[in-house]
Design a protein around this motif. Structure first.
Motif, mmCIF file in Angstrom:
data_model
loop_
_atom_site.group_PDB
_atom_site.id
_atom_site.type_symbol
_atom_site.label_atom_id
_atom_site.label_comp_id
_atom_site.label_asym_id
_atom_site.label_seq_id
_atom_site.Cartn_x
_atom_site.Cartn_y
_atom_site.Cartn_z
ATOM 1 N N SER A 7 0.822 -1.208 0.000
ATOM 2 C CA SER A 7 0.000 0.000 0.000
ATOM 3 C C SER A 7 0.848 1.246 0.000
ATOM 4 C CB SER A 7 -0.924 0.000 1.232
ATOM 5 O OG SER A 7 -1.788 -1.100 1.204
ATOM 6 N N ALA A 8 1.886 1.250 0.819
ATOM 7 C CA ALA A 8 2.742 2.417 0.891
ATOM 8 C C ALA A 8 3.465 2.641 -0.418
ATOM 9 C CB ALA A 8 3.753 2.249 2.029
ATOM 10 N N TYR A 209 1.169 6.642 5.406
ATOM 11 C CA TYR A 209 1.460 5.538 4.505
ATOM 12 C C TYR A 209 2.940 5.490 4.154
ATOM 13 C CZ TYR A 209 -3.045 3.446 3.376
ATOM 14 O OH TYR A 209 -4.214 2.741 3.436
ATOM 15 N N THR A 212 4.913 4.183 7.011
ATOM 16 C CA THR A 212 4.699 2.736 7.086
ATOM 17 C C THR A 212 5.619 2.019 6.094
ATOM 18 O OG1 THR A 212 2.380 3.021 7.734
ATOM 19 C CG2 THR A 212 3.012 0.891 6.778
#
Length: 217
Positions: A7-8, A209, A212
């Motif tokens: 996702s990041a 994000y 992360t």
């Protein structure tokens, strides 16, 4: 952990995957291709667009818009070109986290937070230029990761930058059309605060994000 990393990375300040392969494979001078890639990056770069929206949110005169957009373009162009040419790379997650904070900063400025909290207003022109530098480093870092060919590097980078500015003008025109239409409605000032809070939330989300991705990578 893997999903968080994915996702990041998806939200990283990156060039599209197909364009990445193209950049890695081509050699020599390719002005039209790099101009197109630069324009595409700006028009689809949501972080740039959010910051640009924040910058012009309460600007009404075209001369003021031109000054601020030019400062952002100057900062963005300078660090993108110099970063690639001198091989100055910064961790992409860290630089993208800072870009997220630039959106937060601008949204807070638009709602008058600094005046209320600290009793003074930071120099908005200087802030726009400085954050332009960070936005440029975001792109130069990704270009360096893609190991662009040194054959034709300078012309291609200049073409890419021209494309970025063309894309910025296209994006600016679309934003101005939308916001000018909104300004003509009775609800603009009533919802301006909420819109900037939403913009600030998006900046914090991007920041989170990216951090992360930094810790997971």
């Amino acid at each position: 952990m893997g999903l968080l990393g994915l996702s990041a990375d998806a939200l990283a300040h990156a060039v599209a995957q197909g364009d990445k392969g193209y950049i890695q494979e081509i050699t020599g001078i390719n002005l039209i291709a790099f101009t197109y890639l630069g324009a595409k990056h700006m028009v689809t770069g949501y972080d740039h667009l959010l910051f640009l929206l924040g910058v012009i949110f309460f600007l009404y005169r075209m001369q003021h818009i031109a000054i601020y957009v030019s400062l952002f373009a100057l900062g963005h162009s300078t660090t993108m070109l110099l970063g690639v040419y001198f091989n100055v790379g910064i961790n992409s997650y860290i630089i993208d986290a800072i870009i997220g904070l630039s959106i937060v900063y601008k949204a807070l400025e638009n709602i008058g937070a600094y005046q209320r909290w600290f009793g003074f207003q930071p120099n908005t022109k200087a802030a726009t230029l400085i954050f332009g530098f960070f936005h440029g480093f975001g792109l130069s870092t990704k270009i360096l990761e893609y190991d662009i060919s040194p054959d034709g590097l300078i012309p291609n980078l200049l073409a890419f930058n021209v494309g970025v500015e063309i894309g910025q003008l296209i994006a600016l025109a679309m934003i101005l059309i939308a916001i000018n239409f909104w300004r003509k409605t009775d609800g603009f000032f009533r919802h301006a605060y909420t819109a900037n809070v939403a913009m600030m939330s998006a900046g914090f989300l991007l920041f989170g994000y990216q951090l992360t991705g930094y810790f997971v990578a």
